[in-house]
Design a protein around this motif. Structure first.
Motif, PDB file in Angstrom:
ATOM      1  N   ARG A 182       0.831  -1.201   0.000  1.00 57.72           N
ATOM      2  CA  ARG A 182       0.000   0.000   0.000  1.00 57.72           C
ATOM      3  C   ARG A 182       0.868   1.254   0.000  1.00 57.72           C
ATOM      4  O   ARG A 182       1.912   1.311   0.640  1.00 57.72           O
ATOM      5  CB  ARG A 182      -0.909   0.017   1.232  1.00 57.72           C
ATOM      6  N   LYS A 183       0.382   2.273  -0.732  1.00 58.83           N
ATOM      7  CA  LYS A 183       1.112   3.543  -0.751  1.00 58.83           C
ATOM      8  C   LYS A 183       0.849   4.312   0.537  1.00 58.83           C
ATOM      9  O   LYS A 183      -0.151   4.080   1.230  1.00 58.83           O
ATOM     10  CB  LYS A 183       0.713   4.345  -1.978  1.00 58.83           C
TER      11      LYS A 183
ATOM     12  N   ASP B 114       0.589   7.998  -1.618  1.00 60.86           N
ATOM     13  CA  ASP B 114      -0.855   8.073  -1.869  1.00 60.86           C
ATOM     14  C   ASP B 114      -1.233   9.547  -1.906  1.00 60.86           C
ATOM     15  O   ASP B 114      -1.308  10.200  -0.860  1.00 60.86           O
ATOM     16  CB  ASP B 114      -1.614   7.353  -0.752  1.00 60.86           C
TER      17      ASP B 114
END
Length: 277
Positions: free
Chosen positions: A69-70, A153
């Motif tokens: 995951r970012k 993100d």
């Protein structure tokens, strides 16, 4: 004494400006090198953003992600009254290593030009250029910095800063509200640590602490060649000509003040005014 080494301006307790143009910094000139921090496992590196002016940033990221995951991004503006310190200052470097490790984030620490060699608005211009550079990476075909493209993100971006860096974050939160860049980068919240706001007329503890009031006056007059002095909208968010605080480009704001800081009453006032909006 040699006339060329006579002091033209003593900005206690941080800077001396000599008549020959020499500038001596008595604090905030220390440097830490980027790289792997063995204590936190955080990686950092320096990158030039605007070669023409030398604007750069120190980037931080965890050495190994827990999954694919970012991560959220924090854009950080260091303090120092606009006239001392840098992104390489050990105080910032060590603190930001710990922040990145504990919060599991990517962080961009902006290294803007400082006064008196580069008076305001140079620091704002440099910091805005850095924000534009970061925002370019939010586009699929924009930007070339792998740490931003691969790990960030861009739906979770935060501005943060201490002292004059918090001042920069404030102005950018206003500027982003109605500009194209504000559509490219979504600022979730802003953290303002010991924000550097000031004014000509004393408030709170400044009324009785005249020595420190005069000292901070002198700091601001060194960096900002403005006829409005300490009531320039850059430093006083409540003076005539300052934009409305209703225009902040974020939904959440954290303001931190320190008990013995001469700036604390300005920070409290800012918080109270925000709460009225």
């Amino acid at each position: 004494m040699d006339q060329s080494k006579e002091i033209a301006r003593d900005v206690f307790p941080f800077v001396r400006v000599y008549k020959d143009g020499t500038i001596e910094r008595l604090a905030g000139a220390e440097v830490s090198h980027a790289g792997l921090d063995p204590e936190t496992g955080v990686l950092s590196k320096d990158t030039v953003i605007v070669p023409e002016s030398g604007v750069s940033a120190r980037l931080y990221r965890p050495n190994s992600g827990k999954d694919n995951r970012k991560l959220p991004l924090v854009i950080y503006y260091h303090g120092g009254g606009f006239f001392i310190s840098s992104a390489a200052d050990p105080k910032y470097h060590n603190s930001l290593n710990r922040l990145v490790a504990e919060a599991n984030i990517v962080l961009v620490s902006v290294d803007y030009r400082i006064a008196p060699e580069n008076p305001l608005p140079a620091a704002y211009e440099d910091s805005w250029a850095a924000l534009q550079w970061v925002a370019a990476h939010a586009k699929e075909d924009g930007g070339s910095e792998a740490w931003l493209k691969d790990y960030v993100d861009f739906g979770r971006v935060f501005l943060a800063g201490d002292s004059c860096g918090a001042n920069v974050a404030h102005h950018f939160a206003l500027k982003l509200k109605d500009c194209e860049l504000g559509q490219q980068i979504n600022i979730q919240a802003i953290a303002m640590i010991f924000p550097y706001f000031w004014g000509k007329d004393p408030i709170g503890v400044e009324v009785t602490d005249q020595a420190r009031k005069s000292m901070v006056d002198n700091w601001w007059l060194l960096v900002c060649p403005s006829e409005k002095g300490c009531d320039d909208p850059l430093i006083n968010p409540f003076t005539d000509g300052s934009p409305s605080l209703e225009s902040l480009a974020c939904k959440k704001l954290l303001v931190i003040v320190a008990e013995n800081d001469i700036l604390r009453d300005r920070g409290r006032l800012y918080y109270e005014k925000i709460g009225e909006k």
